[in-house]
Design an enzyme around this catalytic site. Structure first.
Site, short mmCIF file in Angstrom:
data_model
loop_
_atom_site.label_atom_id
_atom_site.label_comp_id
_atom_site.label_asym_id
_atom_site.label_seq_id
_atom_site.Cartn_x
_atom_site.Cartn_y
_atom_site.Cartn_z
N LYS A 58 0.55 -1.51 0.12
CA LYS A 58 -0.23 0.04 -0.26
C LYS A 58 1.08 1.11 -0.03
O LYS A 58 0.45 2.17 -0.69
CB LYS A 58 -1.29 -0.28 1.20
CG LYS A 58 -1.79 1.62 1.51
CD LYS A 58 -2.88 0.84 2.36
CE LYS A 58 -1.60 0.87 4.19
NZ LYS A 58 -0.67 1.62 4.68
N THR A 59 1.65 1.11 1.22
CA THR A 59 2.78 2.41 1.20
C THR A 59 3.49 3.00 0.19
O THR A 59 3.67 3.70 -1.15
CB THR A 59 3.72 2.36 2.33
OG1 THR A 59 3.15 1.97 3.32
CG2 THR A 59 4.86 3.36 2.11
N ASP A 92 -4.51 8.08 3.06
CA ASP A 92 -4.38 6.98 3.79
C ASP A 92 -5.18 6.01 4.78
O ASP A 92 -5.66 6.72 5.45
CB ASP A 92 -2.48 6.41 3.94
CG ASP A 92 -1.78 5.04 4.11
OD1 ASP A 92 -2.49 4.33 3.18
OD2 ASP A 92 -1.58 4.69 4.62
N GLU A 93 -5.41 4.98 4.55
CA GLU A 93 -6.12 4.21 5.67
C GLU A 93 -7.20 4.96 5.75
O GLU A 93 -8.07 4.74 6.68
CB GLU A 93 -5.62 4.59 7.68
CG GLU A 93 -3.76 3.69 7.19
CD GLU A 93 -3.98 2.37 7.37
OE1 GLU A 93 -4.50 1.36 6.90
OE2 GLU A 93 -2.71 1.98 7.21
N GLN A 147 -9.68 -3.81 7.47
CA GLN A 147 -9.10 -4.29 8.90
C GLN A 147 -9.02 -3.00 9.52
O GLN A 147 -8.45 -1.56 10.24
CB GLN A 147 -7.40 -3.49 8.19
CG GLN A 147 -6.37 -5.02 7.92
CD GLN A 147 -4.80 -4.64 7.97
OE1 GLN A 147 -4.04 -4.20 8.40
NE2 GLN A 147 -4.53 -4.43 6.15
N ARG A 153 -0.42 -8.78 11.52
CA ARG A 153 1.31 -9.35 11.17
C ARG A 153 2.30 -9.92 11.09
O ARG A 153 3.29 -9.28 11.00
CB ARG A 153 1.67 -8.86 12.91
CG ARG A 153 -0.34 -7.58 13.09
CD ARG A 153 0.00 -6.47 12.23
NE ARG A 153 -1.15 -6.84 10.95
CZ ARG A 153 -0.84 -5.83 10.36
NH1 ARG A 153 -0.21 -4.78 9.66
NH2 ARG A 153 -2.12 -6.47 9.09
#
Length: 754
Positions: free
Chosen positions: A31-32, A223-224, A254, A613
Site C-alpha cells: 500500500k505505501t 491513507d487508511e 482492517q 502482522r
C-alpha cells in the site's frame, strides 16, 4: 520516472488519475509503495506542483517515511513542499491561517487528551457531580463521539446523545459538554476533535475559504481510509468536490477503530459516493507465508460487510497457525516466554523479531512477569509517551502559557510549580473571578487589584511576579527561536533548581529527561532552519508536539526487545513471529461486542489484523482459567479459532504444560505424553487407577516429595518439599513453566496427575 518495480495492479492504481479511485490494499500488499509512487507520478508525469497535492495519513511517522521515499524519486526540494501529514497536522495549519473567520486567536493552544481530561475533571467538580460516575475519560469519550459526528452541544439532545447518557447514568453530559466548549473558547484552545469540527464549519460557512483550498489542492490522497470518521469524510468530500481528483487507499478487512469513531461505511460506500469511481485491488501479500495468508482469509470470509477480494502469497508455504490451550493465564504467559527464549536460542530470531499481542492492556501483567522470570527484555509499545511524563508536561506547560496566556490548563499547572506560595484556595479564587468576569486566569492573576481578587497583599504580589516574569520573556520572544526561549523559560521557572534540590531519587532522571527535551527542541530548530527553510517558532514546535501519536514515538532503543502491545496498537506493523494471547469468548471477541453483528465483525477484523502482522509464524493461545475482576474465571475458546479453516491450523489441546522446551528439534507443539506416577514409600492417598491418556485427576489430600501435581493457575509441577507449619502442611512445588512456589496444601487445590 519508472514503474517497472510495481506489479500490474499496483501500476494500474498509480497511473490512473482521471477521476476518483479506490485502492483496496490487502495486508502486506504494498500500500505505501503505491501511495509514494502515485504522488511521485503526479509530480513527474502529470505535472502537478508539490503544494497542489494533499496527502493525509494517520500518523506523522507514516507521513515522514513516505516523504523520505518520495524524496529519493523526485528530489528533496520537491518533496519538502508536499502538503503531507496527519489530518490534524494539515488542518491545524488551515485553522491558524483562517482563525479570524472562527473568532480564534491564531496562537490557539492544542489540548491533548490529558489536558481535556483535566479540564473536564474541573468542570465536574465545579458542577458538584459524582466524579465516580462522571469519570473524565468516560465524559471525554462521549464528547469525542459527538464531535466525530459533528454534533455540537446545542444539538446533543436531538441526536439521541442524551438518551444514551441517561442509560449510562450520566444525564448531565450535555451540560458538561457545553461548559467544556465554553472553557476551551475562553482559554483560546481547541482539542483534537475540534480541529476537524472547526475545519468543517470553516468550509461550510465560508464558501470563499473552501474554494481557496479546493483550487490549491488539485489532488487529494488519503491513507487508511477505512479508519476515517464522519468529520474526516465530510472534509475530504468538500475539498474534492470541485476537481473530483481523489484517491483513497485502505482495507475494509482492517477497519478496527469503531470505538473511536471510525466508520467502515466510508470505504464500503466510496464507489457510490464518488461515482463513477475506479476500483483497484491489491491482492498479493508480500509479507506473510501462504499458510498465514490463507488462514487469515478463511477467518475474514465469515464477515458479510466487506468488499470481496482474495489475498494471496507467493512466498514459502510456511507453517500452519499454531493454536495452544493453557490451564491458566499464568501458564499461558510462561509458555509464551519459554517459546520466545527457545526461538532466540535455537534460530536466528532476535527479540526484536517477536511481538506478543493481546486484546486488552490488562493482559500484559502476567506476560511481563513471565518475561522477567525468563530474563527476556521487552518493551510495552504505546506505553507512557516521553511527552506525557510529568516533568516534560511541566516544562511544556510553561512554554504553552508563554505562547497563549489564556491557556487555562497550562496556567493551573505552572502557577504554583515549583511552589511559590500560591495555594489551591488562591487558585480557586482566581478561577471564580475568571468565570464571573469571562476573562482568562492569567489576566486575573496579572491584575488582582483591578479584578478585586479577594487575596492578601503578599499573595497578590506573588501572582503578579509570576505573570510578569512570563510577560518579560514574551516581550522579546519574536526575536528568538524556540530553543532560546525554552532555555530562558527553564531558568525563569525554577524547575531545574527545584529538581536539583530535591531528595527524590527520580529527580536525576527527571533532569535527564528535561535535558532530552531541550535537545529535541534544538534539533527541531536546526531541522526547520536547515531542511524546511521555515522560522522555528515556539508556537510551531508546540503544535508539532501536541499532534504526536503513540506510533510516532522513537523506539530505536527498543530494537532488540520483545514488543508487547494491544492488537489495535499493532496495526501497520509486522514481525517475523507473532503470539496472540487470550483467545477466549468474552475476551476476544470482547463481551461488549458479542451482542451485535457489527460488533462481532469488528472483533473478527481485529484478529485478522493480528494474524496478518506475522511474516513467518503465528501462535494463538487461550487459557481454560484466567484471573479477572478479582477472581478466577473459566472460559471457552474463542469462536474465531473454530472459524479458521482447519487446513491452515495445527491444534494442540490439553496437557500443553508437559511440552519439553529443552528439546533441540522444533516440535514445540508435539502431542504431550504423561508419565505414569511411580509408587513411592509414604504415599498416603493413591490416585485412582486411570489411563494416562484420559488425563483424569483425583482431588489431593496428602502428598509426598516427587509427586507430579496440577494447579489450576500454575499448571503442572513436581513436589520438592513437604513440611508442617503452624498454618498447616506446606508444600514446595517446582512448576514447569511457573517456577518454584510454596503453597499451603489446604488452600492450594492441587490435584495429582496420573
Amino acid at each position: 520516472m519508472t514503474t517497472s518495480s510495481l506489479n500490474e495492479q499496483q501500476k494500474a492504481a498509480v497511473m490512473y488519475n482521471e477521476g476518483p479511485s479506490l485502492v483496496i490494499a490487502g495486508a502486506g500488499s504494498g500500500k505505501t509503495r503505491v501511495l509514494t509512487y502515485k504522488i511521485a507520478y503526479l509530480m513527474e508525469v502529470v505535472g502537478l506542483k508539490p503544494y497542489q497535492i494533499m496527502a493525509l495519513t494517520f500518523t506523522n511517522k507514516a507521513a515522514r517515511e513516505m516523504k523520505q521515499r518520495i524524496a529519493t524519486m523526485v528530489g528533496e526540494e520537491k518533496a519538502r513542499h508536499l502538503a503531507m501529514g496527519t489530518f490534524h497536522s494539515q488542518f491545524v495549519k488551515i485553522l491558524r491561517a483562517e482563525s479570524s473567520y472562527l473568532d480564534l486567536p491564531s496562537n490557539f493552544t492544542v489540548y491533548d487528551t490529558s489536558d481535556s481530561k483535566s479540564l473536564i475533571k474541573s468542570i465536574v467538580k465545579e458542577m458538584q457531580l459524582d466524579d465516580k460516575t462522571y469519570k473524565p475519560s468516560a465524559v471525554l469519550s462521549r464528547i469525542s463521539a459527538a464531535k466525530n459526528k459533528m454534533i455540537m452541544p446545542e444539538a446533543y439532545d436531538d441526536a439521541a446523545g442524551a438518551s444514551v447518557d441517561f442509560m449510562r447514568r450520566m444525564p448531565k453530559v450535555k451540560a458538561v459538554y457545553a461548559a467544556y466548549q465554553n472553557r476551551l473558547r475562553q482559554a483560546g484552545a481547541v482539542d483534537f476533535d475540534d480541529m476537524l469540527c472547526l475545519t468543517n464549519r470553516l468550509f461550510a460557512q465560508y464558501p470563499q475559504v473552501l474554494e481557496k483550498y479546493q483550487n490549491r489542492f488539485q489532488y487529494i490522497l488519503v491513507d487508511e481510509y477505512q479508519d476515517t470518521n464522519y468529520a474526516q469524510y465530510l472534509i475530504i468530500k468538500a475539498l474534492a468536490a470541485k476537481h473530483h481528483r481523489v484517491c483513497v487507499v485502505g482495507d475494509d478487512s482492517q477497519s478496527i477503530y469503531a470505538f473511536r469513531g471510525a466508520d467502515i461505511s466510508n470505504i464500503l460506500h466510496f464507489q457510490k459516493e464518488y461515482a463513477p469511481a475506479k476500483l483497484f485491488k491489491l491482492e498479493q501479500n508480500y509479507r506473510s507465508t501462504q499458510m498465514l495468508v490463507e488462514a487469515a482469509n478463511s477467518l475474514i470470509a465469515h464477515n458479510r460487510g466487506r468488499i470481496p477480494k482474495h489475498v494471496f502469497s507467493e512466498n514459502a508455504a510456511g507453517e500452519p497457525v499454531q493454536v495452544v490451550e493453557a490451564y491458566s493465564d499464568t501458564e499461558e504467559a510462561h509458555m509464551v516466554a519459554m517459546r520466545i527464549a527457545r526461538l532466540t536460542r535455537s534460530t536466528t530470531a532476535s527479540y526484536g523479531d517477536i511481538a506478543v499481542l493481546y486484546r486488552i492492556n490488562a493482559l500484559s501483567r502476567s506476560l511481563e512477569d513471565a518475561m522477567r522470570n525468563q530474563g527476556i527484555p521487552y518493551v510495552i509499545y504505546g506505553g507512557q509517551s516521553f511527552y506525557q511524563r510529568k516533568e516534560i508536561k511541566d516544562v511544556l506547560a510553561y512554554l504553552r502559557l508563554l505562547v497563549n496566556p489564556s491557556d487555562e490548563e497550562a496556567f493551573k499547572r505552572c502557577v504554583n510549580y515549583p511552589a511559590r506560595g500560591i495555594g489551591e484556595t488562591t487558585i480557586n479564587k482566581v478561577k471564580e473571578v475568571s468565570s464571573t468576569q469571562q476573562v482568562s486566569l492569567f489576566e486575573v492573576a496579572s491584575n488582582p487589584l483591578a479584578y478585586n481578587l479577594p487575596v492578601n497583599a503578599p499573595t497578590a504580589k506573588r501572582l503578579m511576579a509570576f505573570t510578569e516574569s512570563l510577560q518579560h520573556i514574551a516581550a522579546n520572544m519574536q526575536q528568538q527561536n524556540a530553543y532560546e526561549v525554552a532555555v530562558q523559560v527553564l531558568n525563569m521557572s525554577g524547575i531545574v533548581n527545584a529538581l536539583k534540590a530535591s531528595a527524590d531519587i527520580a529527580a536525576e532522571s527527571d533532569l535527564q529527561n528535561i535535558d532530552q527535551l531541550l535537545g529535541g527542541i534544538k534539533e527541531y530548530v536546526d531541522k526547520q532552519l536547515e531542511e524546511e527553510g521555515q522560522e522555528p517558532t515556539l508556537a510551531a514546535y508546540l503544535t508539532e508536539v501536541a499532534l504526536l501519536t503513540d506510533a510516532d514515538n522513537d523506539s530505536s532503543d527498543d530494537a532488540d526487545k520483545v514488543t508487547l502491545m494491544t492488537v489495535h496498537a499493532a496495526k501497520g506493523l509486522e514481525f517475523p513471529h507473532v503470539f496472540v494471547v487470550g483467545l477466549e469468548e468474552e475476551l476476544f471477541p470482547s463481551c461488549k461486542d458479542v451482542e451485535s453483528t457489527e460488533g462481532i465483525e469488528e472483533e473478527r477484523r481485529l484478529l485478522y489484523v493480528a494474524i496478518t502482522r506475522a511474516k513467518e509464524q503465528c501462535f494463538l493461545s487461550y487459557a481454560k482459567s484466567r484471573f479477572r475482576n478479582g477472581k478466577t474465571m473459566y472460559g471457552m475458546p474463542s469462536r474465531f479459532i473454530r472459524e479458521i479453516d482447519k487446513r491452515y491450523v495445527q491444534h494442540h489441546a490439553k496437557g500443553v504444560s508437559s511440552f519439553d522446551f529443552s528439546r533441540k528439534d522444533d516440535s514445540f507443539f508435539s502431542r504431550p505424553t504423561f508419565v505414569a506416577q511411580r509408587k513411592m514409600p509414604g504415599l498416603v492417598a493413591k490416585p485412582s487407577a486411570v489411563s494416562a491418556n484420559t488425563q483424569s485427576f483425583t482431588p489431593l489430600q496428602h502428598v509426598v516429595v516427587g509427586q507430579k501435581v496440577l494447579h489450576e493457575k500454575f499448571g503442572i509441577g513436581v513436589v520438592s518439599l513437604v513440611e508442617e507449619s503452624a498454618s498447616g502442611t506446606r508444600v514446595k512445588v517446582q512448576f514447569e513453566h511457573s517456577g518454584e512456589r510454596l503453597l499451603l496444601l489446604k488452600f492450594a487445590k492441587l490435584k495429582i496427575i496420573d
